[in-house]
Design a protein around this motif. Sequence first.
Motif, PDB file in Angstrom:
ATOM      1  N   GLU A   1     -52.399 -55.301 -40.451  1.00 40.93           N
ATOM      2  CA  GLU A   1     -51.464 -55.823 -39.456  1.00 40.93           C
ATOM      3  C   GLU A   1     -50.029 -55.560 -39.884  1.00 40.93           C
ATOM      4  O   GLU A   1     -49.195 -55.183 -39.070  1.00 40.93           O
ATOM      5  N   GLU A   2     -49.765 -55.697 -41.176  1.00 34.59           N
ATOM      6  CA  GLU A   2     -48.412 -55.443 -41.663  1.00 34.59           C
ATOM      7  C   GLU A   2     -48.053 -53.968 -41.545  1.00 34.59           C
ATOM      8  O   GLU A   2     -46.951 -53.619 -41.150  1.00 34.59           O
ATOM      9  N   GLU A   3     -48.989 -53.080 -41.869  1.00 32.91           N
ATOM     10  CA  GLU A   3     -48.695 -51.652 -41.822  1.00 32.91           C
ATOM     11  C   GLU A   3     -48.526 -51.167 -40.386  1.00 32.91           C
ATOM     12  O   GLU A   3     -47.773 -50.244 -40.120  1.00 32.91           O
ATOM     13  N   ALA A   4     -49.231 -51.786 -39.444  1.00 28.79           N
ATOM     14  CA  ALA A   4     -49.183 -51.323 -38.067  1.00 28.79           C
ATOM     15  C   ALA A   4     -47.989 -51.875 -37.287  1.00 28.79           C
ATOM     16  O   ALA A   4     -47.776 -51.496 -36.151  1.00 28.79           O
ATOM     17  N   ALA A   5     -47.258 -52.796 -37.894  1.00 28.77           N
ATOM     18  CA  ALA A   5     -46.135 -53.383 -37.176  1.00 28.77           C
ATOM     19  C   ALA A   5     -45.111 -52.305 -36.837  1.00 28.77           C
ATOM     20  O   ALA A   5     -44.644 -51.578 -37.711  1.00 28.77           O
ATOM     21  N   PRO A   6     -44.765 -52.130 -35.561  1.00 26.77           N
ATOM     22  CA  PRO A   6     -43.825 -51.069 -35.180  1.00 26.77           C
ATOM     23  C   PRO A   6     -42.420 -51.369 -35.658  1.00 26.77           C
ATOM     24  O   PRO A   6     -42.009 -52.527 -35.776  1.00 26.77           O
ATOM     25  N   ALA A   7     -41.693 -50.273 -35.940  1.00 20.96           N
ATOM     26  CA  ALA A   7     -40.301 -50.436 -36.366  1.00 20.96           C
ATOM     27  C   ALA A   7     -39.462 -50.908 -35.175  1.00 20.96           C
ATOM     28  O   ALA A   7     -39.653 -50.461 -34.047  1.00 20.96           O
ATOM     29  N   GLN A   8     -38.564 -51.825 -35.453  1.00 17.92           N
ATOM     30  CA  GLN A   8     -37.693 -52.331 -34.400  1.00 17.92           C
ATOM     31  C   GLN A   8     -36.546 -51.347 -34.190  1.00 17.92           C
ATOM     32  O   GLN A   8     -35.784 -51.075 -35.116  1.00 17.92           O
ATOM     33  N   VAL A   9     -36.435 -50.806 -32.984  1.00 18.21           N
ATOM     34  CA  VAL A   9     -35.388 -49.849 -32.655  1.00 18.21           C
ATOM     35  C   VAL A   9     -34.388 -50.542 -31.747  1.00 18.21           C
ATOM     36  O   VAL A   9     -34.727 -50.960 -30.638  1.00 18.21           O
ATOM     37  N   ASN A  10     -33.168 -50.661 -32.215  1.00 17.95           N
ATOM     38  CA  ASN A  10     -32.138 -51.372 -31.457  1.00 17.95           C
ATOM     39  C   ASN A  10     -31.124 -50.451 -30.803  1.00 17.95           C
ATOM     40  O   ASN A  10     -30.367 -50.883 -29.940  1.00 17.95           O
ATOM     41  N   THR A  11     -31.082 -49.188 -31.231  1.00 17.69           N
ATOM     42  CA  THR A  11     -30.126 -48.236 -30.668  1.00 17.69           C
ATOM     43  C   THR A  11     -30.852 -46.969 -30.248  1.00 17.69           C
ATOM     44  O   THR A  11     -31.964 -46.690 -30.704  1.00 17.69           O
ATOM     45  N   CYS A  12     -30.217 -46.220 -29.368  1.00 21.93           N
ATOM     46  CA  CYS A  12     -30.775 -44.953 -28.888  1.00 21.93           C
ATOM     47  C   CYS A  12     -29.760 -43.862 -29.178  1.00 21.93           C
ATOM     48  O   CYS A  12     -28.629 -43.914 -28.673  1.00 21.93           O
ATOM     49  N   ASN A  13     -30.158 -42.901 -30.013  1.00 23.36           N
ATOM     50  CA  ASN A  13     -29.223 -41.878 -30.500  1.00 23.36           C
ATOM     51  C   ASN A  13     -27.947 -42.517 -31.047  1.00 23.36           C
ATOM     52  O   ASN A  13     -26.840 -42.030 -30.845  1.00 23.36           O
ATOM     53  N   GLY A  14     -28.141 -43.644 -31.720  1.00 27.45           N
ATOM     54  CA  GLY A  14     -27.049 -44.284 -32.449  1.00 27.45           C
ATOM     55  C   GLY A  14     -26.296 -45.362 -31.712  1.00 27.45           C
ATOM     56  O   GLY A  14     -25.487 -46.074 -32.328  1.00 27.45           O
ATOM     57  N   PHE A  15     -26.540 -45.560 -30.406  1.00 23.17           N
ATOM     58  CA  PHE A  15     -25.728 -46.511 -29.637  1.00 23.17           C
ATOM     59  C   PHE A  15     -26.600 -47.290 -28.655  1.00 23.17           C
ATOM     60  O   PHE A  15     -27.436 -46.705 -27.951  1.00 23.17           O
ATOM     61  N   VAL A  16     -26.374 -48.582 -28.592  1.00 26.37           N
ATOM     62  CA  VAL A  16     -27.073 -49.427 -27.627  1.00 26.37           C
ATOM     63  C   VAL A  16     -26.741 -48.985 -26.207  1.00 26.37           C
ATOM     64  O   VAL A  16     -27.593 -49.000 -25.313  1.00 26.37           O
ATOM     65  N   GLU A  17     -25.490 -48.560 -25.987  1.00 26.55           N
ATOM     66  CA  GLU A  17     -25.031 -48.209 -24.640  1.00 26.55           C
ATOM     67  C   GLU A  17     -25.798 -47.032 -24.038  1.00 26.55           C
ATOM     68  O   GLU A  17     -25.794 -46.854 -22.806  1.00 26.55           O
ATOM     69  N   LEU A  18     -26.438 -46.209 -24.868  1.00 25.56           N
ATOM     70  CA  LEU A  18     -27.124 -45.021 -24.358  1.00 25.56           C
ATOM     71  C   LEU A  18     -28.568 -45.288 -23.966  1.00 25.56           C
ATOM     72  O   LEU A  18     -29.206 -44.430 -23.346  1.00 25.56           O
ATOM     73  N   CYS A  19     -29.106 -46.444 -24.311  1.00 26.83           N
ATOM     74  CA  CYS A  19     -30.540 -46.678 -24.125  1.00 26.83           C
ATOM     75  C   CYS A  19     -30.973 -46.601 -22.665  1.00 26.83           C
ATOM     76  O   CYS A  19     -32.067 -46.121 -22.363  1.00 26.83           O
ATOM     77  N   ASP A  20     -30.146 -47.093 -21.745  1.00 26.80           N
ATOM     78  CA  ASP A  20     -30.539 -47.123 -20.336  1.00 26.80           C
ATOM     79  C   ASP A  20     -30.033 -45.917 -19.558  1.00 26.80           C
ATOM     80  O   ASP A  20     -30.114 -45.891 -18.321  1.00 26.80           O
ATOM     81  N   ARG A  21     -29.538 -44.899 -20.239  1.00 26.13           N
ATOM     82  CA  ARG A  21     -29.054 -43.688 -19.558  1.00 26.13           C
ATOM     83  C   ARG A  21     -30.188 -42.684 -19.392  1.00 26.13           C
ATOM     84  O   ARG A  21     -30.945 -42.421 -20.330  1.00 26.13           O
ATOM     85  N   PRO A  22     -30.304 -42.065 -18.217  1.00 23.89           N
ATOM     86  CA  PRO A  22     -31.254 -40.954 -18.080  1.00 23.89           C
ATOM     87  C   PRO A  22     -30.868 -39.803 -19.008  1.00 23.89           C
ATOM     88  O   PRO A  22     -29.701 -39.620 -19.361  1.00 23.89           O
ATOM     89  N   LEU A  23     -31.853 -39.034 -19.379  1.00 25.12           N
ATOM     90  CA  LEU A  23     -31.659 -37.959 -20.349  1.00 25.12           C
ATOM     91  C   LEU A  23     -30.549 -36.999 -19.941  1.00 25.12           C
ATOM     92  O   LEU A  23     -29.755 -36.559 -20.777  1.00 25.12           O
ATOM     93  N   ASP A  24     -30.470 -36.668 -18.646  1.00 29.92           N
ATOM     94  CA  ASP A  24     -29.486 -35.686 -18.202  1.00 29.92           C
ATOM     95  C   ASP A  24     -28.091 -36.280 -18.004  1.00 29.92           C
ATOM     96  O   ASP A  24     -27.180 -35.572 -17.570  1.00 29.92           O
ATOM     97  N   GLU A  25     -27.923 -37.567 -18.327  1.00 28.50           N
ATOM     98  CA  GLU A  25     -26.610 -38.185 -18.255  1.00 28.50           C
ATOM     99  C   GLU A  25     -26.062 -38.550 -19.632  1.00 28.50           C
ATOM    100  O   GLU A  25     -25.111 -39.312 -19.756  1.00 28.50           O
ATOM    101  N   VAL A  26     -26.680 -37.986 -20.659  1.00 29.15           N
ATOM    102  CA  VAL A  26     -26.241 -38.197 -22.044  1.00 29.15           C
ATOM    103  C   VAL A  26     -25.708 -36.881 -22.586  1.00 29.15           C
ATOM    104  O   VAL A  26     -26.289 -35.821 -22.354  1.00 29.15           O
TER     105      VAL A  26
END
Length: 437
Positions: A120-145
């Motif tokens: 259970e400990e090994e399978a715990a997924p890594a917590q990802v808080n940013t997308c390509n380094g910034f929280v602001e980019l997470c909700d952007r479509p790929l072609d708008e980054v």
Amino acid sequence: REPIDVGGLLARGWGHVSATPARTSLRVLRALLLLAVGVWIVGNRDLVLDLAALAVGAFVVYLGAAELMRLAAGAVRTDRATDAARAEEADLSGSALARIALVGLLLVGGFVALGFVTNEEEAAPAQVNTCNGFVELCDRPLDEVAFAATHNSMSAATYDNWFFAQQERGITEQLNDGVRALLIDPHYGVETPQGVATDLRSDTGSRQKIEAGLGEQGVAAAEALRRQIGFDGSGEREIFLCHAFCEVGAIRFSEGLREIRDFLAANPGEVVILSLEDATSPEETSAAIERAGLGPYLYEGANGPPWPTLRELIDSDQRLVVMAERDGGTPEWYRRQFLITQETPYRFTEPEQLTRPSSCDPNRGRSDAGFFLLNHWVDTSPAPRPTNAKIVNARRFLLDRIRMCEEIRGLQPNLIAVDFYREGDLFGVVDELNGVG
């Protein structure tokens, strides 16, 4: 039962290993073997420590379990035991067998519980808080980054025997520095004792580039150089990353792909775009990509719009978007670049040409394609000049051209491809385009 004498076994084993053979040949062989084992231990320290911890833990558990079993049985055999005692011990009572079974169940249950907790400990997924380094980019479509991109990413000064490099550092360093789009060129080649020879018979892309730049005389010169490095027309054909002409610089395609795979594995919050100027067959190219371990990271969804957001790509772990200039389309993740990407011209011989509106003219790609590739470098083949990159990659120069092309083409470039990416301020400009700078 009396446990195995592990200490005695180890002592006897050590005696055999440490004993010096009488014959000289065996002593030499023993010395070489010890050297090899020592080097292996130094090179695999983590594995050796894991194995040592496993061995010590297993031995301690064994001693404890054996002691419990002896107590549960109610009799301990010794070397001085009489025949009657041995017979009595062999005929265990029902209660003794029940106690042994209970201890065994407790031990098995303990190990099963430990296994569940560990898994259970090994399978715990890594917590990802940013997308390509910034929280602001997470909700952007790929072609708008906006993505910082390198032209001829494999043409790097840090790779051995690469002449006329176009980037200061290799693919791993580029990704670690913040590059998120790689423009690479797979070609067929044959390794020789003195370098890699381009397979011009199979690789039409290389021949076309040489003819366009140097004419038939250039092709003849290339073939003469191939003979000088020992190419006789034989040898196993492989895929290398080269800038048209593998004789002046090449790395194996598989090595470059492994660098990308290792980066994606170590950075679960990063999305990367891979653009291939493919002079190799789509079947062999796509097979090499999957063979390098990149299969789990490939974006397999439909071509947009709408494109997925960075967060959606990261959550699905499909964080590598692959495009091919010539023969993409099969398999589906191996996309035809100029169905989804439009671009600017890419042949400029002096910085001033990049200030003209004509530098933003449509080149390859459909006018309604969602991705917009800004080709932003000065071509002084065969020897690229960092001094030109220092001028055109400067923040004001690069931003001015982006704004000009944005006005002319009606959309913001989101793949900004340069030579010598460490010159100027590529990353600062990309951050400003993304609204995070």
